[in-house]
Write an enzyme that holds these catalytic residues in place. Structure first.
Site, mmCIF file in Angstrom:
data_model
loop_
_atom_site.group_PDB
_atom_site.id
_atom_site.type_symbol
_atom_site.label_atom_id
_atom_site.label_comp_id
_atom_site.label_asym_id
_atom_site.label_seq_id
_atom_site.Cartn_x
_atom_site.Cartn_y
_atom_site.Cartn_z
ATOM 1 N N LYS A 35 -3.999 -1.621 16.489
ATOM 2 C CA LYS A 35 -4.813 -0.831 15.565
ATOM 3 C C LYS A 35 -5.764 0.107 16.319
ATOM 4 C CE LYS A 35 -2.598 -1.307 12.930
ATOM 5 N NZ LYS A 35 -2.001 -0.462 11.873
ATOM 6 N N LYS A 40 15.848 -2.703 -0.423
ATOM 7 C CA LYS A 40 14.444 -2.816 -0.820
ATOM 8 C C LYS A 40 13.881 -1.454 -1.215
ATOM 9 C CE LYS A 40 13.429 -6.933 1.931
ATOM 10 N NZ LYS A 40 12.646 -7.510 3.054
ATOM 11 N N LEU A 46 0.814 -1.210 0.000
ATOM 12 C CA LEU A 46 0.000 0.000 0.000
ATOM 13 C C LEU A 46 0.848 1.262 0.000
ATOM 14 C CD1 LEU A 46 -2.770 1.328 0.176
ATOM 15 C CD2 LEU A 46 -2.693 1.003 2.659
ATOM 16 N N LYS A 75 6.173 12.873 16.780
ATOM 17 C CA LYS A 75 6.586 13.837 17.810
ATOM 18 C C LYS A 75 7.832 14.607 17.376
ATOM 19 C CE LYS A 75 8.500 13.859 22.528
ATOM 20 N NZ LYS A 75 7.733 14.999 23.101
ATOM 21 N N ASP A 103 13.654 2.762 10.845
ATOM 22 C CA ASP A 103 13.297 1.496 11.482
ATOM 23 C C ASP A 103 12.381 1.817 12.649
ATOM 24 O OD1 ASP A 103 13.043 -0.913 12.736
ATOM 25 O OD2 ASP A 103 15.191 -1.344 12.862
ATOM 26 N N SER A 113 -4.810 2.627 10.259
ATOM 27 C CA SER A 113 -5.309 1.728 11.286
ATOM 28 C C SER A 113 -5.953 0.539 10.578
ATOM 29 C CB SER A 113 -6.299 2.456 12.206
ATOM 30 O OG SER A 113 -6.751 1.595 13.217
ATOM 31 N N TYR A 128 -2.452 -7.520 17.703
ATOM 32 C CA TYR A 128 -2.593 -6.732 16.475
ATOM 33 C C TYR A 128 -3.805 -5.808 16.576
ATOM 34 C CZ TYR A 128 -3.657 -5.462 11.671
ATOM 35 O OH TYR A 128 -3.947 -4.749 10.538
ATOM 36 N N ASN A 163 2.092 4.957 7.420
ATOM 37 C CA ASN A 163 1.532 3.815 6.707
ATOM 38 C C ASN A 163 2.093 2.473 7.159
ATOM 39 O OD1 ASN A 163 0.490 2.357 4.042
ATOM 40 N ND2 ASN A 163 2.708 2.012 4.144
#
Length: 316
Positions: free
Chosen positions: A201, A64, A40, A145, A86, A167, A197, A113
């Site tokens: 979210k 990558k 995405l 922040k 990271d 989310s 998980y 994202n």
């Protein structure tokens, strides 16, 4: 039950009325997309580049990222810029923000994202947090922040700056954030990777709304996003064959998932989106009572401030 029904309905949304063709010209806009090297994130960057934005692809792996930037150049004729990040390493996040602040004097959109989904329970961040909450929530909080002064100065100059946080409908399926599970503990292992998980979210929703509460009067527009169930590599850790089959059946092509984040990032009347939650496809959704609880918002914000405080000194 109401939350479960809402999540079910949002899994099968109506056809979109918004498309990438509705994205305005973004010449002069500077945007960061975390996790931009795949899925995405990469697809979102493609559309942003096609509409003339300057885009920083923030990712952990230089190799990558380079491959993604090369592919994006081939598709768009435009060059994304690499920013090493990271999100599972708080010290690395501080260095990433420092590097960006050395290069740019404004930031129009921060698109949080990147994400980890249902990772093996034994996996933790470098600093000992649950990998999913530490990456999805705490990592993005700290990155936001550190960039907030630049976002605020941009908003002062241009009228607004946006923070778009990915989310999931999964965040509506849990009713609390159990702070005893955010670092390694028996309670964390008992909760299990799926609920961890979901909890992360929910944390994204709570953070996004609390950011909106705190900085709306200074031009910050903060929106949380359910991008939809997509055919991406986010579910790479899922080991249930039945669950994988279900995901394959109900998932949509990745480009569909860009609609809500692109809408939040570029819709001209951005102020109307502050504090909102968008569901597929670029429609306003309703957050749960838990996600909108201002006391939980304060509690989570305070906890995250405490976690990053040791990294705030110049010595770290």
């Amino acid at each position: 039950m109401g939350n479960a029904l809402a999540v079910y309905r949002d899994t099968f949304p109506p056809s979109p009325t918004y498309s990438v063709n509705d994205v305005p010209d973004l010449t002069g806009k500077i945007i960061i997309v975390t996790g931009g090297n795949t899925g995405l994130g990469k697809e979102t960057i493609k559309v942003l580049l096609q509409h003339n934005a300057t885009v920083y692809l923030a990712a952990r792996s230089p190799s990558k990222a380079k491959a993604a930037i090369d592919e994006l150049r081939d598709m768009t004729g435009k060059e994304a810029l690499f920013l090493q990040l990271d999100l599972s390493d708080l010290k690395s996040i501080k260095e990433s923000a420092r590097q960006f602040l050395e290069k740019e004097k404004k930031l129009d959109v921060l698109l949080n994202n990147a994400g980890v989904m249902m990772s093996p329970i034994e996996q933790l961040t470098k600093d000992g947090y649950d990998l999913q909450f530490g990456t999805n929530v705490l990592g993005h909080f700290y990155f936001t922040k550190l960039l907030l002064p630049l976002l605020l100065s941009t908003a002062k100059t241009t009228g607004e700056a946006r923070v778009v946080t990915l989310s999931s409908g999964a965040g509506l399926m849990v009713d609390e954030i159990d702070f005893n599970t955010l670092k390694d503990s028996p309670a964390r292992k008992k909760l299990g990777t799926t609920k961890l998980y979901m909890q992360s979210k929910l944390g994204n929703m709570v953070f996004s709304l609390e950011l909106a509460r705190r900085y709306a009067d200074q031009g910050i527009i903060s929106t949380s996003i359910n991008p939809g169930t997509l055919k991406s590599d986010l579910a790479r850790y899922v080991d249930s064959l039945i669950y994988k089959l279900i995901l394959k059946i109900i998932s949509y092509p990745v480009p569909m998932g860009t609609l809500s984040p692109l809408y939040a990032a570029t819709y001209p009347d951005g102020k109307s989106l502050n504090g909102k939650y968008l569901k597929p496809w670029a429609r306003e959704g309703e957050l749960s009572k838990t996600a909108t609880d201002p006391e939980l918002g304060k509690e989570l914000w305070t906890w995250m401030e405490e976690q990053v405080a040791p990294f705030e000194s110049n010595a770290s």
